[in-house]
Design a protein around this motif. Structure first.
Motif, PDB file in Angstrom:
ATOM      1  N   GLY A  15       0.788  -1.366   0.041  1.00 44.93           N
ATOM      2  CA  GLY A  15       0.050   0.061  -0.176  1.00 44.93           C
ATOM      3  C   GLY A  15       0.913   1.126  -0.030  1.00 44.93           C
ATOM      4  O   GLY A  15       0.466   2.278  -0.554  1.00 44.93           O
ATOM      5  N   GLU A  16       2.093   1.208   0.661  1.00 48.59           N
ATOM      6  CA  GLU A  16       2.812   2.514   0.850  1.00 48.59           C
ATOM      7  C   GLU A  16       3.488   2.527  -0.695  1.00 48.59           C
ATOM      8  O   GLU A  16       4.179   3.967  -0.633  1.00 48.59           O
ATOM      9  CB  GLU A  16       3.682   2.245   1.872  1.00 48.59           C
ATOM     10  CG  GLU A  16       2.941   2.351   3.278  1.00 48.59           C
ATOM     11  CD  GLU A  16       4.059   2.134   4.535  1.00 48.59           C
ATOM     12  OE1 GLU A  16       5.208   1.536   4.374  1.00 48.59           O
ATOM     13  OE2 GLU A  16       3.760   2.265   5.663  1.00 48.59           O
ATOM     14  N   THR A  17       3.371   1.941  -1.584  1.00 45.65           N
ATOM     15  CA  THR A  17       3.958   2.263  -2.867  1.00 45.65           C
ATOM     16  C   THR A  17       2.913   2.848  -3.589  1.00 45.65           C
ATOM     17  O   THR A  17       3.363   3.323  -4.772  1.00 45.65           O
ATOM     18  CB  THR A  17       4.422   0.776  -3.519  1.00 45.65           C
ATOM     19  OG1 THR A  17       3.107   0.090  -3.820  1.00 45.65           O
ATOM     20  CG2 THR A  17       5.238  -0.101  -2.777  1.00 45.65           C
ATOM     21  N   GLY A  18       1.671   3.255  -2.983  1.00 46.81           N
ATOM     22  CA  GLY A  18       0.900   3.908  -3.816  1.00 46.81           C
ATOM     23  C   GLY A  18      -0.279   3.010  -4.234  1.00 46.81           C
ATOM     24  O   GLY A  18      -1.172   3.642  -4.947  1.00 46.81           O
ATOM     25  N   LEU A  19      -0.319   1.747  -4.000  1.00 51.40           N
ATOM     26  CA  LEU A  19      -1.272   0.874  -4.633  1.00 51.40           C
ATOM     27  C   LEU A  19      -2.783   0.711  -3.740  1.00 51.40           C
ATOM     28  O   LEU A  19      -3.975   0.871  -4.020  1.00 51.40           O
ATOM     29  CB  LEU A  19      -0.799  -0.644  -4.481  1.00 51.40           C
ATOM     30  CG  LEU A  19      -1.571  -1.560  -5.454  1.00 51.40           C
ATOM     31  CD1 LEU A  19      -1.678  -1.155  -6.914  1.00 51.40           C
ATOM     32  CD2 LEU A  19      -0.897  -2.811  -5.584  1.00 51.40           C
ATOM     33  N   TYR A  20      -2.415   0.987  -2.486  1.00 55.32           N
ATOM     34  CA  TYR A  20      -3.812   1.206  -1.450  1.00 55.32           C
ATOM     35  C   TYR A  20      -3.572   2.254  -0.511  1.00 55.32           C
ATOM     36  O   TYR A  20      -2.425   2.686   0.121  1.00 55.32           O
ATOM     37  CB  TYR A  20      -3.730  -0.123  -0.859  1.00 55.32           C
ATOM     38  CG  TYR A  20      -3.903  -1.400  -1.482  1.00 55.32           C
ATOM     39  CD1 TYR A  20      -4.946  -1.680  -2.326  1.00 55.32           C
ATOM     40  CD2 TYR A  20      -3.006  -2.294  -1.747  1.00 55.32           C
ATOM     41  CE1 TYR A  20      -5.187  -2.537  -3.198  1.00 55.32           C
ATOM     42  CE2 TYR A  20      -2.971  -3.596  -2.355  1.00 55.32           C
ATOM     43  CZ  TYR A  20      -4.238  -3.658  -3.097  1.00 55.32           C
ATOM     44  OH  TYR A  20      -4.347  -4.769  -3.919  1.00 55.32           O
ATOM     45  N   ARG A  21      -4.666   2.692  -0.128  1.00 49.61           N
ATOM     46  CA  ARG A  21      -4.506   3.930   1.043  1.00 49.61           C
ATOM     47  C   ARG A  21      -6.053   3.954   1.566  1.00 49.61           C
ATOM     48  O   ARG A  21      -6.960   3.234   0.933  1.00 49.61           O
ATOM     49  CB  ARG A  21      -4.191   5.143   0.626  1.00 49.61           C
ATOM     50  CG  ARG A  21      -4.934   5.877  -0.725  1.00 49.61           C
ATOM     51  CD  ARG A  21      -4.233   7.044  -1.178  1.00 49.61           C
ATOM     52  NE  ARG A  21      -4.917   7.577  -2.141  1.00 49.61           N
ATOM     53  CZ  ARG A  21      -6.101   8.460  -2.303  1.00 49.61           C
ATOM     54  NH1 ARG A  21      -6.833   8.491  -1.059  1.00 49.61           N
ATOM     55  NH2 ARG A  21      -6.444   8.810  -3.394  1.00 49.61           N
ATOM     56  N   LEU A  22      -6.188   4.517   2.538  1.00 52.21           N
ATOM     57  CA  LEU A  22      -7.544   4.882   3.023  1.00 52.21           C
ATOM     58  C   LEU A  22      -8.521   5.811   2.134  1.00 52.21           C
ATOM     59  O   LEU A  22      -7.967   6.808   1.599  1.00 52.21           O
ATOM     60  CB  LEU A  22      -7.648   5.358   4.316  1.00 52.21           C
ATOM     61  CG  LEU A  22      -7.239   4.500   5.564  1.00 52.21           C
ATOM     62  CD1 LEU A  22      -7.048   4.858   6.783  1.00 52.21           C
ATOM     63  CD2 LEU A  22      -8.004   3.287   5.710  1.00 52.21           C
TER      64      LEU A  22
END
Length: 669
Positions: A289-296
């Motif tokens: 997620g921290e690669t930009g794939l997931y976030r809130l």
């Protein structure tokens, strides 16, 4: 109350594969309902790659709509928990309610009898895995893609068996011929540990060739994140008290042994390392997620966003800018638009895995007021209402002077924020509550826009539920079409959604099978249960996990910040933070089919289900409506509390046909 069936089963295949199904000469034998008849023509299926793909996605299309959790649901869901209740007749297909009041048994599972369905899916996947090389036109890329997806689909079928029925029969790649003798079918179930390791291994292998993301038209297809998310959920389940030795596992499964070898189905030895494995699985997805794939999912603040409450001192980071704090976003819209159809479904960054769901769209009618052509009966419990925090993050029994909780009196002014209207003359119980409350709950005095309807009386309505109101028990035309607790679920309802009047329409919805917020909370919970350090190898790298409160805050607090609330300060002990986690999951995942599994894995099912269902006094006038009471229905007393409800029963006919197939504890065999 009208009864609806699932209008269509939302499948995973994209538009391009739909066209293949329509034009190909194999369409008549890609039946997903009769897995024996298509065997006769499998030679044609595996003659060309395009037919193999169609067969694959036809198999995936056999899964039930995960968002269909009310009428003829595939799993007990919200009505089988302390988060929901209804007066709807169980004979109309409310099988979660049937489960809660003891009307489900091994002979009569109704729509919950999915055991055979999942094995038909598994059989089809095994057929693909064993015959894939027959398609001579298949490229290497197609082969890897098909194998990965078939493994994922098979693992997902086993996952569904595991969480609802317990340990499955593991067939691995075997295909049992339809004309085989009974001996060929007879085999024992795996242990719980064996099933967990097998399913996780299959998901790991599938993930190697699954993509990080899919195109807009392929929304809902399996991805690497979907595989990792299921592994995280399974590892957390495996680490939890019900399945991880200790007092709870002994109480529920201490005497449950496999008849063929006397082996315990559920390990009776506690293993703390399982929490570390769950943490490692979650951390892998967080790193992705921290690669930009997931976030809130968040929506930036604008002129209609209310200011954060003042005077909050429990969390030093609360007033920082998002994502380090709660400033700069609109909490109500950040949460509500993820579910009601406002956010663009295929690009929602919080969806680790989701699918479009006609079941959700149809189920919204069960919350809409009867006087605007709704069915008015999907009720939330008072426990759910009381679990929502005040706007400054305090619990209702510890509210502040600045934002008090009061059970007497009514508001005296209209408040409009974030596009939401809080009417005047609403009970003070519903004032100063956190944004997720307003996004999720329909209460007496609530404003319903229903703005797609253009007929007078069908939009911009204030809905009351006291006895002699138009939508109350004494005002409805159908005796069961009223909210028996005085509350309905509004979480998936868009302001434009309407069921009655000219031009009434509903926004498209998606069901979040796995959200990024679940991964964050799972990581926090897993770390919280560690008492020592554990080194886990993840994708060839060693990582060490312990009860690191900085990491727990980093995972947990953004969930609160997104809701406009302060997070934890990091001084909480393990027991108090576990209690916080349990309450947070109840609110955050309301009606997302998490509560049913959570109370079981935590070992608190009997405790929470023993508490009486409560709600408002729907038998009374407005003057006495706003009192917390036990609803006046025999169904309250009919709710059963039993350890056997930890799992669904296996279908009795299966148990009696196969000598080695053991029934689940407490159910008839």
């Amino acid at each position: 109350m009208k009864v609806f069936g699932l209008l269509y089963r939302k499948v995973w295949f994209p538009i391009i594969l739909v066209s293949i199904l329509l034009v190909s000469s194999c369409k008549d034998f890609l039946s997903v309902d009769d897995y024996f008849s298509d065997e006769l023509k499998l030679d044609s299926v595996f003659a060309e790659t395009r037919y193999v793909k169609a067969y694959l996605w036809g198999t995936a299309g056999m899964f039930p709509d995960e968002g269909n959790l009310q009428n003829n649901s595939h799993t007990p869901g919200p009505f089988a928990t302390d988060e929901a209740f209804t007066a709807f007749l169980t004979t109309h297909g409310y099988n979660g309610m049937r489960f809660a009041i003891g009307e489900i048994n091994a002979s009569s599972l109704y729509s919950l009898n999915t055991w055979g369905l999942y094995y038909r899916i598994i059989r089809k996947c095994n057929t693909i895995l064993t015959r894939i090389d027959e398609a001579k036109d298949m490229t290497t890329k197609d082969r890897f893609d098909i194998l990965a997806n078939a493994r994922f689909i098979r693992a997902y079928a086993y996952y569904n068996i595991l969480v609802d029925f317990g340990p499955p029969i593991l067939l691995e790649d075997e295909i049992i011929e339809s004309n085989a003798t009974l001996d060929a079918y007879d085999r024992p179930r795996s242990t719980y540990d064996e099933a967990v390791e097998y399913i996780c291994k299959e998901l790991e292998e599938a993930s190697v060739f699954l993509p990080n993301s899919v195109s807009l038209v392929e929304f809902g297809l399996p991805t690497k994140g979907a595989a990792y998310g299921l592994i995280t959920r399974i590892r957390l389940l495996h680490a939890s008290p019900l399945y991880n030795g200790g007092e709870v596992a002994r109480a529920y499964f201490g005497n449950w042994r496999r008849s063929t070898d006397n082996k315990q189905y559920v390990s009776q030895v506690y293993d703390e390392r399982r929490w570390a494995l769950a943490a490692a699985a979650a951390k892998r997805l967080i790193d992705l997620g921290e690669t930009g794939l997931y976030r809130l999912h968040t929506v930036p603040a604008d002129g209609e966003t209310p200011a954060l409450p003042q005077g909050v001192t429990s969390d030093p980071d609360y007033y920082e800018q998002w994502p380090l704090g709660a400033n700069g976003i609109d909490p109500y819209r950040s949460y509500s638009e993820m579910f009601n159809g406002e956010a663009v479904i295929p690009v929602n960054p919080e969806y680790v895995w989701a699918r479009r769901s006609n079941g959700i769209v149809e189920s919204t009618r069960m919350s809409f007021p009867q006087k605007v052509d709704g069915w008015n009966g999907t009720s939330l419990t008072q426990k759910v209402i009381d679990n929502y925090l005040m706007i400054d993050g305090r619990e209702i029994n510890n509210s502040s002077a600045a934002y008090p909780y009061q059970e007497s009196g009514f508001t005296n002014e209209v408040k409009v924020f974030s596009g939401y209207r809080l009417n005047a003359n609403v009970s003070n119980m519903y004032r100063n509550r956190e944004p997720r409350f307003y996004a999720s709950v329909g209460f007496s005095g609530c404003f319903w826009p229903m703005s797609s309807s253009t007929s007078s009386g069908y939009y911009n309505q204030t809905i009351e539920y006291y006895f002699d109101s138009p939508n109350g028990k004494g005002g409805v035309s159908t005796p069961t079409d009223f909210p028996i607790t005085g509350y309905v679920i509004k979480k998936f309802i868009h302001p434009t959604d309407a069921w009655g009047g000219t031009n009434a329409r509903r926004m498209e919805k998606a069901f979040p099978i796995i959200r990024y917020s679940e991964i964050l909370l799972s990581y926090a919970e897993a770390l919280n249960n560690l008492t020592g350090s554990h080194t886990i190898e993840v994708d060839g790298q060693q990582q060490t996990f312990s009860r690191d409160m900085a990491q727990i805050r980093k995972a947990f607090n953004p969930i609160r910040y997104r809701a406009g609330l302060p997070g934890i300060n990091g001084n909480e002990d393990a027991k108090s933070f576990q209690n916080i986690i349990e309450k947070e999951r109840m609110t955050e995942f309301l009606f997302e089919n998490r509560r049913y599994y959570d109370v079981r894995r935590w070992g608190i099912m009997e405790q929470v289900e023993s508490e009486p269902i409560r709600g408002m006094n729907v038998e009374g006038s407005k003057e006495v409506f706003f009192n917390k009471v036990i609803p006046n229905t025999s169904r309250i007393g009919a709710r059963i509390v039993s350890k056997k409800l930890a799992l669904l029963p296996l279908p009795l006919k299966e148990v009696r046909i196969l000598p080695s197939l053991d029934q689940n504890p407490g159910w008839e065999d």
